[in-house]
Scaffold this motif. Structure first.
Motif: not given
Length: 119
Positions: A25-28, A69-73
């Motif tokens: 999922g998008i959150d992982k 929102g959790l994509c750090e790069a």
């Protein structure tokens, strides 16, 4: 394949459609980037085992227009502060790029093929 070559009408192969919504999922983001890299790594191995020659097809992954929102790069590249969201779809692409260039560091995956060279 005919004589170890792809049909010339085949230019791209979609590895997975919207992995950010499926793996898991998008959150992982580490989960779906690792899944894409693993799949491409396997596809590259299959090409080698089949002795594919001539022009190769392009492998691609199509992302959703969701906001990761959790994509750090992407946050590092754009200088986003905590709580700020990256543009839709772009976070996923930048996250995959970072993982392709250094899969061990980014997602803990050791590929058989050189993913940075492939990318």
């Amino acid at each position: 394949l005919v004589d170890g070559r792809y049909n010339p009408a085949l230019a791209e192969v979609i590895v997975i459609n919207e992995p950010d919504l499926k793996l898991p999922g998008i959150d992982k983001p580490k989960g779906w980037t690792k899944g894409i890299i693993s799949a491409i790594d396997g596809m590259l191995d299959a090409e080698k085992e089949m002795g594919v020659t001539g022009p190769l097809v392009n492998f691609t992954a199509t992302f959703s227009f969701g906001v990761c929102g959790l994509c750090e790069a992407i946050k590092d590249q754009l200088g986003l502060s905590a709580g700020e969201a990256p543009p839709p779809g772009i976070g996923q692409m930048v996250e995959l790029r970072a993982a392709m260039l250094d899969p061990q560091k980014m997602v803990g995956y050791t590929p058989k093929n050189n993913m940075a060279k492939f990318y």
